[in-house]
Design a protein around this motif. Structure first.
Motif, PDB file in Angstrom:
ATOM      1  N   PRO A  40      26.403  45.872  45.024  1.00  0.00           N
ATOM      2  CA  PRO A  40      27.681  46.295  44.442  1.00  0.00           C
ATOM      3  C   PRO A  40      27.548  47.646  43.742  1.00  0.00           C
ATOM      4  O   PRO A  40      26.593  47.862  42.999  1.00  0.00           O
ATOM      5  N   GLN A  41      28.487  48.539  44.014  1.00  0.00           N
ATOM      6  CA  GLN A  41      28.470  49.860  43.388  1.00  0.00           C
ATOM      7  C   GLN A  41      29.055  49.817  41.987  1.00  0.00           C
ATOM      8  O   GLN A  41      28.823  50.698  41.181  1.00  0.00           O
ATOM      9  N   ASN A  42      29.871  48.814  41.756  1.00  0.00           N
ATOM     10  CA  ASN A  42      30.451  48.662  40.416  1.00  0.00           C
ATOM     11  C   ASN A  42      30.751  47.191  40.157  1.00  0.00           C
ATOM     12  O   ASN A  42      31.052  46.433  41.069  1.00  0.00           O
ATOM     13  N   ILE A  43      30.602  46.849  38.901  1.00  0.00           N
ATOM     14  CA  ILE A  43      30.733  45.452  38.495  1.00  0.00           C
ATOM     15  C   ILE A  43      31.582  45.406  37.229  1.00  0.00           C
ATOM     16  O   ILE A  43      31.407  46.237  36.338  1.00  0.00           O
ATOM     17  N   ALA A  44      32.496  44.433  37.177  1.00  0.00           N
ATOM     18  CA  ALA A  44      33.223  44.221  35.916  1.00  0.00           C
ATOM     19  C   ALA A  44      32.812  42.876  35.345  1.00  0.00           C
ATOM     20  O   ALA A  44      32.594  41.919  36.093  1.00  0.00           O
ATOM     21  N   MET A  45      32.674  42.833  34.040  1.00  0.00           N
ATOM     22  CA  MET A  45      32.429  41.558  33.369  1.00  0.00           C
ATOM     23  C   MET A  45      33.647  41.241  32.515  1.00  0.00           C
ATOM     24  O   MET A  45      34.176  42.130  31.852  1.00  0.00           O
ATOM     25  N   ILE A  46      34.083  40.002  32.553  1.00  0.00           N
ATOM     26  CA  ILE A  46      35.222  39.602  31.727  1.00  0.00           C
ATOM     27  C   ILE A  46      34.735  38.617  30.671  1.00  0.00           C
ATOM     28  O   ILE A  46      34.137  37.587  31.002  1.00  0.00           O
TER      29      ILE A  46
ATOM     30  N   VAL B 281      31.916  39.385  37.099  1.00  0.00           N
ATOM     31  CA  VAL B 281      31.119  38.336  36.465  1.00  0.00           C
ATOM     32  C   VAL B 281      31.913  37.788  35.278  1.00  0.00           C
ATOM     33  O   VAL B 281      32.346  38.552  34.411  1.00  0.00           O
ATOM     34  N   LEU B 282      32.128  36.489  35.266  1.00  0.00           N
ATOM     35  CA  LEU B 282      32.901  35.874  34.188  1.00  0.00           C
ATOM     36  C   LEU B 282      31.947  35.358  33.108  1.00  0.00           C
ATOM     37  O   LEU B 282      31.024  34.595  33.390  1.00  0.00           O
ATOM     38  N   SER B 283      32.181  35.800  31.882  1.00  0.00           N
ATOM     39  CA  SER B 283      31.381  35.306  30.752  1.00  0.00           C
ATOM     40  C   SER B 283      32.055  34.044  30.238  1.00  0.00           C
ATOM     41  O   SER B 283      33.020  34.096  29.490  1.00  0.00           O
ATOM     42  N   CYS B 284      31.520  32.921  30.693  1.00  0.00           N
ATOM     43  CA  CYS B 284      32.209  31.650  30.473  1.00  0.00           C
ATOM     44  C   CYS B 284      31.779  30.965  29.181  1.00  0.00           C
ATOM     45  O   CYS B 284      30.678  31.170  28.693  1.00  0.00           O
TER      46      CYS B 284
END
Lengths: 195, 297, 597, 90
Positions: free
Chosen positions: C390-396, C501-504
């Motif tokens: 992946p060239q870019n990743i978001a974390m929530i 990526v979900l920070s659960c």
């Protein structure tokens, strides 16, 4: 009040009394805190469904979910909630901002704190309408409603058209609706002049 | 046989005749009896903006009218469904509120006791008839017809309105109803995007930009038509395409069908007299040619 | 002797608790009403009953007025009952004749039970009068001295349970360490690296697991569950059910030949978070303790169809035993420590984030397994949909936490593990990948945590203070699009990334409710074990002799889990070290092995 | 002979408990039957966990009489009655 008593200067068709876009309204002016109305938030929260405002932690899930915001960033639920919390009463109620909502209710759907922004905005619109800020479009709809029970203008051509398509005729009677509108005071409200 | 009071609302009978025509025809084929009631009036959806109480009163009045006849309500418009269902649930849950409303309804000789269910036509098709029965009833093969579903906000939200029936962030029922006709539901990125209908009288520019967003997204998909289930959504996506093309220099020509029209085609209805296909703003010639061709095969 | 309230000399002390009580109830009216209550010999008020002066006043009154029973109307018994019992005891009053009743909950600001002053007065009167009545009829509770078992049951073999077990074993107690899974080490063993030091988790955990394995004072009971507990502090009797491994643990050398031969592949939802596979016979991971194979009977071909047994042919030590059955053993325990840890929230119900619908949306725990060089992907970070970097990743952040619709509490560790994973990706895995962390509040309050946050910023990670409303998957590319309002910019961002990526949230571990039922311990409103008092008694439960530590008590990180584990071990030692304990006779009679009936 | 006296009964219960209503009913019956004043305090352990902890109560129903825990689990009616009489006689 009879529908025909509504003043003549009220346009028959829906005029565009709202600015085409509201993004330009972004004021750079410093907010003068002592001039704000700190009781405003309580005034709003007292209303049914609006109490959730106190739980807003400004995460912006509402704004991020808002289809109108995406088109016109002048409409911003997070910002409106903030304005109410700070007591910017006059600015909020007189602003065309509050009427741009398309009522999709995404804000409420995605809010992690169960703040029902749709309901809060509805309270703000009711308050603004009280003050005479009701948009013409809604006023005109109400006027039709009082005449026929439907929010649109109806005419003979339309009735002929339905008949040609073998659709049953509609009973257009605004009597009961008018009584209910008068009972709840909406008839007085739609003739209010803007401040 | 299931009977419902047909709640037409304002937009459908005024502007979207084909929705009314096709709904009446389709429901008749599937054994749902519709009762027309003269005393129905506007659901109050927009009036809540000016005065919440008026909105609730108008909804309650309609509920009371149907209740007096012992009928549940079937609506064509998703917003009517939302407004009436929300009022029905609130008034059922809160006797004090119901009392307050009834004290006003008294003046028009009505009372609402809290016993009405309100369902949108698609929910009736999905729950009362069921996908399997619809599949069995299909006469004309629509397989291969690629249809992009649009649900309409108040069909799904607030969440507690659609609880146990569909899921606002990942809706499925219209997909399944489309599949039942043989057509293929095509998912697309902006499928949950609001049509903006309510904002239209306030700001055309904002609304048409919003509509254009979805149409532009659909442009990148291989679809034959859009399928929706609300008169306002239809006006926005169907009737407004020409305005959008003029205003934004686009070249949209996406055929838009109301779900009962699609279902009606599958059930073998007459495209004009039963389903009013000729009334749709964007010509459906391509779709009709496909169906004619598959009929011959 | 008939009980006769006329003989009793009861004193009632009403505490102001500064303004906490005095500010919410009319003390004068309350005093007046209690003075007139039959059976009350003496009434007094204190500004702070629990202070040294307050306690001296109570003791003086006991002596001057010859009181033999006292009631303090103040705060919660969980907070100060023991304080006042000690205070009464030094003035010669039997501890069971000292009662503390909570009238503060109705008057204290910020307490959800607060009521208006009139209501508080009425409720306080009623509660004190009831306590007077109860006290006037109360008899001396006979005390007995019982011997205590010098052994401890620790439930849960994660870092908290291990720490407590090792502490107690080193002090000379016999420890039975029960773990539900086939290996000890818990969640920590699977986190690859741990904040705020970025040590590799096995490097600091493996010495503990290895030591626990060879410690003569520790008996490891893996793949086992506690199924019954009876008794009381000092003398618990415990039933532990040992699930069959179908492996003779004594002969298995952990060579892994059986695993190689096994034809049956299974998705590993426990040790590789559903990312990788294992066989039906498996060794959980390389550093597993004990390093013994285990057969998953739900998936073993032989168990299902009656044919295969390839592992049996292969095993050089004949350790495979298909006839093994589940068996229950009985243990004695002087005390019990619960360290059952947490589970990651399954974000499927947050449908707006499409966890189950979109291939490239994963959870932080899954990411931890992916980043682990000994994990299912050997540390390679590739998109599930197409195996591309992946060239870019978001974390929530805060997915299922701080959320009225799921869990209201802050899960406390998610900010830090998101920072940790961002650092690892940037520094060790994909240095050119852009990372966006969408947060509501960044909470980095532990020791050295702010420096860790600063370090993450130094690495060029993007922090966006906004919560995306929903994620939409781009059908062709499987990229993920989300809108997020960036208030720092004052504009809406249309964030398109290749992976999310979900920070659960952290949830009480599965089975917590069942185990708490077996133990008779209380759970809090979020389903974690309830401590007696959040500040003063954080590792004790409502059952004397049963203690809690680690994430079982509430979301927490490794440093805090270790602190609690040591605290729990210290509590156990405090109770058991004398080898005998004085207890009310009825507890021994009604809950012990000699109980009546 | 039973003396006419008071007894203080703490009836430990919780909302979801199956046996608890039976204990409550028994106590109410005994209160009419025995010629003494039976003061019954219902203690919901989910609300007042500390009181239960003072008695070492791990499950409900449980009954304490005059400050002494007598029963954990559902008592037999006769046992309960005897325990109250025992307390009355001191």
């Amino acid at each position: 009040m009879k529908p025909d008593d509504i003043p003549e200067d009220m346009p028959e068709d829906i005029p565009e009394d709202m600015p085409e876009n509201i993004s330009g309204d972004d004021s750079e002016e410093t907010v003068q805190v002592p001039n704000l109305d700190p009781a405003f938030k309580y005034e709003v929260m007292r209303n049914e469904g609006a109490g959730g405002l106190k739980y807003c932690f400004a995460c912006g899930a509402c704004t991020a979910s808002c289809p109108i915001h995406e088109i016109d960033h002048g409409f911003d639920p997070r910002k409106l909630a903030r304005m109410v919390q700070l007591g910017m009463k006059d600015e909020v109620l007189s602003s065309p901002l509050i009427w741009y909502c398309s009522a999709c209710r995404n804000c409420e759907q995605h809010c992690p704190q169960s703040v029902e922004f749709f309901n809060i905005l509805n309270v703000l619109k009711n308050m603004a309408a009280e003050k005479g800020y009701a948009p013409y479009a809604w006023v005109v709809q109400t006027r039709h409603l009082m005449r026929t029970g439907m929010v649109f203008r109806t005419d003979e051509a339309w009735e002929t058209r339905r008949k040609a398509l073998s659709l049953p005729p509609l009973q257009l009677d605004g009597e009961k609706v008018r009584e209910l509108i008068e009972l709840s005071g909406l008839d007085e409200l739609i003739v209010k002049k803007r401040p | 046989m299931n009977r419902y009071a047909l709640f037409l609302g304002c937009t459908t009978p005024r502007y979207v005749f084909q929705y009314e025509l096709s709904s009446r025809w389709v429901l008749k084929q599937l054994g749902i009896e519709l009762i027309d009631i003269d005393d129905f009036a506007c659901c109050g959806f927009n009036q809540i903006d000016l005065n919440k109480e008026t909105g609730l009163l108008l909804a309650a009045m309609n509920l009371a009218v149907a209740e007096a006849r012992g009928l549940n309500i079937l609506t064509l418009c998703t917003s009517c469904a939302g407004a009436l269902a929300e009022a029905a649930k609130k008034l059922k849950a809160d006797p004090k509120k119901r009392e307050g409303v009834n004290s006003k309804l008294q003046t028009v000789a009505l009372e609402y006791r809290g016993n009405i269910e309100v369902k949108h036509i698609s929910r009736v098709l999905y729950e009362d008839i069921g996908v399997e029965k619809i599949e069995e009833a299909v006469k004309t093969d629509l397989s291969g017809l690629r249809a992009a579903p649009h649900y309409g906000c108040h069909y799904l939200k607030p969440e507690w309105i659609s609880a146990g029936f569909d899921e606002p962030d990942a809706p499925q029922t219209l997909h399944q109803l489309i599949s039942a006709t043989g057509a293929v539901p095509i998912s697309y990125e902006t499928s949950n995007l609001c049509c903006g209908g309510k904002t239209f009288p306030i700001s055309r520019d904002t609304t048409l930009s919003l509509v254009n967003r979805k149409l532009n997204n659909l442009k990148t998909k291989e679809i034959d038509c859009m399928v929706l289930q609300c008169p306002t959504c239809y006006l926005m996506y169907g009737e407004m395409q020409k305005q959008i093309n003029k205003r934004f220099g686009e070249e949209h020509e996406v055929p838009v069908l109301l779900y009962p029209q699609l279902l009606g085609l599958a059930l073998g209805g007459n495209p004009q007299t039963d389903l009013g296909l000729d009334l749709n703003a964007i010509p459906l010639d391509g779709i009709m040619a496909r169906i004619a061709k598959s009929d011959q095969d | 002797m008939p009980s006769d309230s006329k003989d009793k000399r009861i004193g009632v002390f009403i505490c102001h608790c500064g303004k906490n009580i005095a500010g919410g109830v009319d003390i004068e009216a309350l005093l007046q009403s209690i003075r007139e209550t039959p059976g009350v010999k003496f009434v007094a008020e204190n500004r702070y009953s629990c202070s040294e002066d307050g306690q001296i006043d109570i003791q003086n009154a006991i002596q001057d007025q010859e009181l033999d029973r006292v009631i303090i109307a103040a705060c919660a018994p969980s907070l100060h009952l023991m304080t006042f019992q000690r205070c009464g005891e030094s003035a010669g009053i039997e501890p069971s004749f000292v009662d503390l009743i909570d009238i503060r909950k109705w008057t204290m600001h910020g307490n959800p039970e607060k009521v208006d002053p009139d209501e508080a007065l009425e409720r306080s009167k009623k509660l004190i009068k009831q306590a007077v009545k109860r006290m006037s009829l109360k008899r001396v509770i006979p005390q007995v001295v019982v011997k205590t078992e010098p052994s401890v049951l620790v439930i849960g073999g994660g870092v908290a349970g291990l720490e407590a077990a090792l502490d107690l074993a080193d002090k000379g107690y016999e420890v039975n360490l029960v773990e539900r899974l086939p290996t000890i080490g818990g969640k920590m063993a699977l986190l690859y690296k741990v904040f705020p030091t970025n040590d590799c988790a096995p490097c600091i955990l493996a010495p503990k697991t290895a030591y626990a394995n060879i410690h003569p004072g520790i008996n490891l009971l893996t793949y086992s569950e506690v199924t019954a507990v009876e008794g009381y502090i000092g003398n618990f009797s415990v039933k532990v059910t040992r699930k069959p491994r179908y492996i003779n643990e004594d002969s298995c050398t952990g060579c892994g030949l059986c695993v190689e031969k096994c034809p049956q592949k299974v998705i590993d939802s426990v040790y590789s978070a559903g990312i990788g596979e294992r066989k039906a016979i498996y060794i959980p991971y390389d550093l597993a303790i004990p390093k013994k194979a285990v057969i998953d009977d739900e998936n073993c071909l032989y168990m299902k169809t009656g044919a295969c047994r390839l592992c049996e042919d292969e095993c050089p030590t004949d350790a495979i035993d298909f006839d093994q059955e589940s068996r229950t053993i009985e243990l004695k325990a002087g005390a019990i420590i619960v360290a059952t840890g947490f589970d990651e929230y399954n974000p499927t119900e947050k449908t707006e984030y499409g966890y189950d619908r979109y291939d490239n949306v994963i959870t932080q725990y899954q990411l931890a397994r992916i980043l682990d060089i000994d994990g299912p992907t050997k540390g390679k970070l590739l998109r599930p949909s197409d195996g591309k970097e992946p060239q870019n990743i978001a974390m929530i952040q805060c997915v299922g936490s701080r959320d009225e619709n799921t869990n209201e509490y802050c899960s406390s560790i998610c900010c830090m593990y998101a920072l940790k994973h961002a650092q690892i990706i940037r520094e060790m895995v994909l240095p050119d990948t852009e990372i966006y962390i969408c947060y509501i509040d960044m909470r980095t309050a532990g020791k050295n945590f702010e420096a860790y946050y600063r370090r993450t910023r130094e690495l060029g990670i993007n922090f966006i203070r906004g919560r995306p409303g929903e994620i939409i998957e781009e059908t062709d590319t499987k990229n993920l699009i989300m809108k997020v309002e960036d208030p720092d910019l004052g504009r809406l961002l249309n964030l398109e990334v290749e992976m999310v990526v979900l920070s659960c949230a952290t949830l009480p571990s599965e089975g917590t409710e069942q185990l708490s039922g077996i133990l008779g311990t209380a759970l809090d409103e979020n389903g974690f074990y309830q401590e007696v008092h959040p500040k003063l008694r954080p590792v004790e439960t409502n059952v004397r002799g049963i203690y809690i530590c680690g994430a079982a008590q509430g979301p927490k990180d490794i440093p805090d889990s270790i602190v609690q584990a040591k605290a729990a071990a210290s509590c156990v030692d405090g109770e058991l070290r004398k080898g005998e304990i004085k207890l009310p006779e009825f507890i021994v009679k009604t809950t012990g092995p000699d109980k009546e009936g | 002979m039973i003396k006419l006296e008071e007894v203080y009964v703490e009836d430990f219960m919780s909302p979801g408990c199956v046996g608890c209503p039976a204990v409550k009913a028994m106590l109410e019956e005994l209160s009419d039957e025995l010629e003494c004043e039976l003061i019954i305090e219902e203690v919901d352990i989910t609300v007042d966990a500390t009181r239960a902890a003072q008695y070492g109560i791990m499950s409900v129903p449980a009954v304490a009489i005059n400050g002494i825990l007598k029963f954990v689990g559902l008592p037999d009616r006769k046992e309960l009655k005897d325990a109250i009489i025992e307390e009355l006689e001191g």
